[in-house]
Design a protein around this motif. Structure first.
Motif, PDB file in Angstrom:
ATOM      1  N   TRP A 158       0.782  -1.234   0.000  1.00 29.81           N
ATOM      2  CA  TRP A 158       0.000   0.000   0.000  1.00 29.81           C
ATOM      3  C   TRP A 158       0.819   1.293   0.000  1.00 29.81           C
ATOM      4  O   TRP A 158       0.285   2.389   0.033  1.00 29.81           O
ATOM      5  N   MET A 159       2.134   1.199  -0.110  1.00 27.38           N
ATOM      6  CA  MET A 159       2.986   2.391   0.010  1.00 27.38           C
ATOM      7  C   MET A 159       2.783   3.375  -1.150  1.00 27.38           C
ATOM      8  O   MET A 159       2.329   3.010  -2.234  1.00 27.38           O
ATOM      9  N   SER A 160       3.140   4.614  -0.893  1.00 26.62           N
ATOM     10  CA  SER A 160       3.156   5.667  -1.910  1.00 26.62           C
ATOM     11  C   SER A 160       4.371   6.539  -1.610  1.00 26.62           C
ATOM     12  O   SER A 160       4.265   7.602  -0.997  1.00 26.62           O
ATOM     13  N   PRO A 161       5.562   6.086  -2.014  1.00 33.06           N
ATOM     14  CA  PRO A 161       6.805   6.734  -1.563  1.00 33.06           C
ATOM     15  C   PRO A 161       6.939   8.181  -2.025  1.00 33.06           C
ATOM     16  O   PRO A 161       6.780   8.479  -3.205  1.00 33.06           O
ATOM     17  N   MET A 162       7.262   9.063  -1.086  1.00 36.15           N
ATOM     18  CA  MET A 162       7.514  10.451  -1.457  1.00 36.15           C
ATOM     19  C   MET A 162       8.689  10.544  -2.423  1.00 36.15           C
ATOM     20  O   MET A 162       8.727  11.406  -3.312  1.00 36.15           O
ATOM     21  N   LYS A 163       9.652   9.617  -2.243  1.00 30.71           N
ATOM     22  CA  LYS A 163      10.809   9.596  -3.134  1.00 30.71           C
ATOM     23  C   LYS A 163      10.390   9.470  -4.595  1.00 30.71           C
ATOM     24  O   LYS A 163      11.003  10.085  -5.487  1.00 30.71           O
ATOM     25  N   MET A 164       9.361   8.707  -4.864  1.00 34.40           N
ATOM     26  CA  MET A 164       8.893   8.527  -6.240  1.00 34.40           C
ATOM     27  C   MET A 164       8.512   9.871  -6.866  1.00 34.40           C
ATOM     28  O   MET A 164       8.840  10.157  -8.025  1.00 34.40           O
ATOM     29  N   PHE A 165       7.846  10.708  -6.108  1.00 35.08           N
ATOM     30  CA  PHE A 165       7.398  12.000  -6.624  1.00 35.08           C
ATOM     31  C   PHE A 165       8.570  12.983  -6.722  1.00 35.08           C
ATOM     32  O   PHE A 165       8.608  13.824  -7.620  1.00 35.08           O
TER      33      PHE A 165
END
Length: 215
Positions: A158-165
């Motif tokens: 379920w993660m949504s990594p800030m690093k991705m953005f």
């Protein structure tokens, strides 16, 4: 109360909650993590100077074809072992790793036998985007189980990594693990290349493909 609304960071997390709370369907909203705009405009001279400064800070006189960056924690499941293997397979590329605490940095430094792999330690938030912007490729090698530093806690569903953005905002090419939850934002062949999390050959091929495309 119907006035109570819940915000979650991914559709996968919403579905996970709804497995046992179906009545909440209309009261759960998905807002992915985000990051401030991070594109740093550097001309050729500025970029080369920053790279030379970086190599000077790690006391190496080696020259490299390209810079490959990773920014983030070094917990289990973050893919450090993938980066280690990639460095071994691609000696002409510099692999620059930012993140981790003192104990983790010491551990990985002590076992590091690759002359092209550098563990840089903690990076101040104000310097993150400049360092990301001097890379040729950014890596997100999340594995099928991802720790947040707490035993038995796995965020891979379920993660949504800030690093991705942060990565996306720099405009630097991204190679990421192909995980269902990340596909909510990442689109293979459009804003990244997606590869199987544990397949070194796929990671290495993706690296070489981007490098050749740039040339």
């Amino acid at each position: 109360s119907k006035k109570i609304q819940t915000v979650v960071i991914s559709h996968s997390l919403k579905e996970l909650i709804l497995e046992n709370k179906t009545h909440l369907k209309e009261r759960i909203h998905v807002l992915h993590d985000a990051a401030r705009a991070g594109r740093v405009s550097l001309d050729f001279i500025q970029r080369n100077k920053l790279r030379k400064d970086l190599l000077g800070s790690i006391s190496t006189k080696e020259t490299f074809e390209s810079f490959v960056g990773y920014f983030g924690h070094l917990y289990s499941g973050r893919g450090v072992e993938i980066i280690q293997e990639l460095a071994k397979k691609n000696p002409k590329l510099a692999f620059i790793v930012y993140g981790g605490n003192d104990r983790e940095i010491e551990f990985f430094d002590n076992m590091n036998t690759n002359k092209n792999l550098f563990f840089m330690g903690h990076l101040n938030q104000g310097d993150v985007f400049e360092k990301m912007s001097i890379m040729d490729i950014l890596l997100m090698p999340y594995q099928k189980q991802v720790s947040i530093g707490i035993d038995a806690v796995d965020t891979s569903r379920w993660m949504s990594p800030m690093k991705m953005f942060e990565y996306l905002s720099t405009g630097v090419p991204i190679i990421s693990s192909d995980l269902t939850v990340l596909r909510e934002v990442l689109v293979d062949e459009e804003n990244c290349l997606l590869v199987k999390p544990d397949q070194i050959s796929e990671w290495s091929s993706a690296l070489q493909r981007i490098i050749q495309d740039v040339k």
